[in-house]
Motif scaffolding. Structure first.
Motif, PDB file in Angstrom:
ATOM      1  N   VAL A 159       0.837  -1.196   0.000  1.00 29.55           N
ATOM      2  CA  VAL A 159       0.000   0.000   0.000  1.00 29.55           C
ATOM      3  C   VAL A 159       0.872   1.246   0.000  1.00 29.55           C
ATOM      4  CG1 VAL A 159      -1.643   1.330   1.364  1.00 29.55           C
ATOM      5  CG2 VAL A 159      -1.951  -1.119   1.106  1.00 29.55           C
ATOM      6  N   SER A 174       3.160   3.010  -5.118  1.00 29.50           N
ATOM      7  CA  SER A 174       3.379   4.169  -5.971  1.00 29.50           C
ATOM      8  C   SER A 174       3.672   5.373  -5.087  1.00 29.50           C
ATOM      9  CB  SER A 174       2.157   4.436  -6.850  1.00 29.50           C
ATOM     10  OG  SER A 174       2.291   5.662  -7.546  1.00 29.50           O
ATOM     11  N   GLU A 185       2.650   8.283  -5.368  1.00 30.55           N
ATOM     12  CA  GLU A 185       1.499   9.155  -5.153  1.00 30.55           C
ATOM     13  C   GLU A 185       0.425   8.501  -4.281  1.00 30.55           C
ATOM     14  OE1 GLU A 185      -1.521   8.361  -8.862  1.00 30.55           O
ATOM     15  OE2 GLU A 185       0.031   9.878  -9.147  1.00 30.55           O
ATOM     16  N   TYR A 186       0.687   7.274  -3.817  1.00 33.11           N
ATOM     17  CA  TYR A 186      -0.269   6.589  -2.957  1.00 33.11           C
ATOM     18  C   TYR A 186       0.129   6.706  -1.486  1.00 33.11           C
ATOM     19  CZ  TYR A 186      -3.167   4.467  -6.559  1.00 33.11           C
ATOM     20  OH  TYR A 186      -4.060   4.260  -7.584  1.00 33.11           O
ATOM     21  N   ARG A 203      -0.667  13.441  -1.295  1.00 34.78           N
ATOM     22  CA  ARG A 203      -2.063  13.668  -1.702  1.00 34.78           C
ATOM     23  C   ARG A 203      -2.760  14.534  -0.653  1.00 34.78           C
ATOM     24  NH1 ARG A 203      -3.482   9.621  -5.409  1.00 34.78           N
ATOM     25  NH2 ARG A 203      -5.498  10.651  -5.604  1.00 34.78           N
ATOM     26  N   HIS A 226      -4.219  17.188  -8.403  1.00 37.58           N
ATOM     27  CA  HIS A 226      -4.400  15.822  -8.880  1.00 37.58           C
ATOM     28  C   HIS A 226      -5.820  15.663  -9.419  1.00 37.58           C
ATOM     29  CE1 HIS A 226      -4.765  11.408  -8.754  1.00 37.58           C
ATOM     30  NE2 HIS A 226      -3.441  11.383  -8.803  1.00 37.58           N
ATOM     31  N   GLN A 250      -3.199   6.104   2.720  1.00 32.61           N
ATOM     32  CA  GLN A 250      -2.961   6.388   1.304  1.00 32.61           C
ATOM     33  C   GLN A 250      -3.309   7.818   0.897  1.00 32.61           C
ATOM     34  OE1 GLN A 250      -5.045   2.958  -0.580  1.00 32.61           O
ATOM     35  NE2 GLN A 250      -3.033   2.460  -1.375  1.00 32.61           N
ATOM     36  N   PHE A 251      -4.527   8.281   1.167  1.00 40.45           N
ATOM     37  CA  PHE A 251      -4.969   9.610   0.732  1.00 40.45           C
ATOM     38  C   PHE A 251      -5.424  10.403   1.957  1.00 40.45           C
ATOM     39  CE2 PHE A 251      -6.436   6.327  -2.334  1.00 40.45           C
ATOM     40  CZ  PHE A 251      -5.408   6.497  -3.257  1.00 40.45           C
TER      41      PHE A 251
END
Length: 405
Positions: A52, A56, A58-59, A64, A80, A155-156
């Protein structure tokens, strides 16, 4: 929190009774969302959840953010495509305004003492949690994410917004309650109407942004159903080329369908690249193919059933102990039986299922037994259904007793 909010002059028994109700409600809430929590808690060690974070760049939440540049005194909103195109920026604005207005109202109530001490504490906790939520979506929290890497699994950063589902109504309820105590009736009503209109307009605008990005293409759905119905195992998809990788781990077939793989849901030990380097047969003998007869590795293998959660094969092995390789990833919750006897399931170097087959004719079955979370979930559902039926029967009997008395 209940222990903090309950006044201490109620007495020990009353405090225990009130706090017990709160904690029982919290337990009921946890049971309600157990479909999500149980897999996270019980089945996480079985999969590559660390991907996770490593999947990436951006993850990760610090890449983010909903508001960046505060540390450099040059604030900027996200660019984004997801955050900027699905109503998350207005949602962030609503939460930020709610937190700021709540903080101002809390300070005013502190000065004027307009709130009951219990309401004042609850209101303050709601404001504090909302402000912390806002903080976690800005670059002011980058150091926190780096200090506690576990937090990066969210993640976000906008996923913190879910906390405000509880705190935002608490804040607006406190504000409206204070406005309701204003002696000037017309001003009170005007402010209440204004707040309701702004709230409705804000959420309507956000919902419109989301709906504008949502669509339904009937011909595309019909095409998908048609192609999907044509792909019945062991009938193989007609793939004339290697396929096109899309969105990191998805592989698009030439006819419009594709296969999907998510790295963090893979079992431990699986390392096969996606898309695969070639079309693997559903079942084949390991290291038995030859240049003159490439199908030699499938001799003696008959696939009887290949369904979701259940596979059955009839095997004729004229050689000594041999390894059978299946086109499915290893996962410890698959149960293997050879001639109705439990047997060990192993994996290849890339993570495909590998079965040791003795010499002779054998019946091989694989059954997905479900994870611990899935099994516990069935019992939770069963207990919930039984408990609901018992309560309905008891409630009905109480109503009858009330009528007869």
């Amino acid at each position: 929190m209940p222990v903090i909010l309950v006044p201490k002059d109620l007495g020990v028994k009353a405090i225990i009774r009130v706090c017990s109700k709160c904690y029982l409600s919290a337990i009921a809430g946890l049971i309600g969302i157990s479909f999500f929590l149980l897999p996270v808690i019980l089945d996480q060690p079985l999969v590559q959840i660390e991907n996770v974070i490593n999947f990436s760049s951006e993850y990760v939440p610090q890449k983010r953010l909903m508001l960046d540049g505060l540390l450099s005194l040059a604030p900027r909103l996200p660019t984004h495509w997801f955050e900027s195109g699905f109503g998350l920026i207005p949602c962030f604005g609503i939460i930020a305004v709610t937190g700021m207005i709540g903080a101002i109202a809390w300070i005013i109530s502190l000065k004027l003492k307009t709130l009951d001490p219990r309401l004042f504490r609850a209101f303050g906790i709601g404001v504090l949690v909302t402000l912390i939520t806002i903080l976690m979506t800005t670059d002011l929290a980058i150091g926190i994410y780096e200090l506690f890497p576990t937090l990066q699994k969210i993640q976000f950063s906008w996923r913190w917004f879910v906390i405000t589902v509880t705190t935002a109504p608490l804040i607006w309820g406190g504000i409206i309650w204070q406005l309701g105590r204003l002696h000037t009736k017309w001003l009170r009503n005007l402010l209440l109407i204004f707040l309701m209109l702004v709230t409705l307009a804000s959420y309507s605008f956000t919902d419109k942004l989301i709906l504008d990005k949502t669509g339904f293409d009937s011909p595309l759905v019909h095409k998908f159903v048609t192609f999907a119905n044509q792909k019945k195992f062991p009938q193989e998809p007609q793939v004339n080329s290697k396929g096109t990788p899309i969105l990191f781990w998805h592989w698009l077939f030439p006819d419009g369908l594709g296969i999907v793989d998510v790295s963090e849901y893979r079992a431990k030990g699986i390392s096969m690249a996606m898309p695969p380097d070639r079309n693997y047969p559903l079942a084949a003998w390991k290291d038995r193919s030859s240049i003159n007869n490439p199908q030699n590795n499938q001799i003696g293998i008959q696939i009887k059933t290949w369904n979701y959660g259940f596979r059955q094969l009839e095997i004729a092995n004229p050689h000594d102990l041999s390894c059978l390789q299946l086109r499915m990833f290893y996962y410890p919750r698959w149960q293997l039986k050879i001639d109705d006897q439990n047997s060990a399931l192993t994996a290849t170097e890339q993570g495909q299922v590998e079965i040791a087959i003795p010499s002779g004719e054998h019946s091989v079955t694989l059954t997905y037994t479900g994870t611990i979370a899935e099994q516990v979930g069935k019992y939770i559902s069963l207990v919930s259904i039984i408990g609901t039926l018992i309560w309905l029967i008891w409630d009905r009997s109480q109503q009858k007793l009330a009528k007869s008395s």
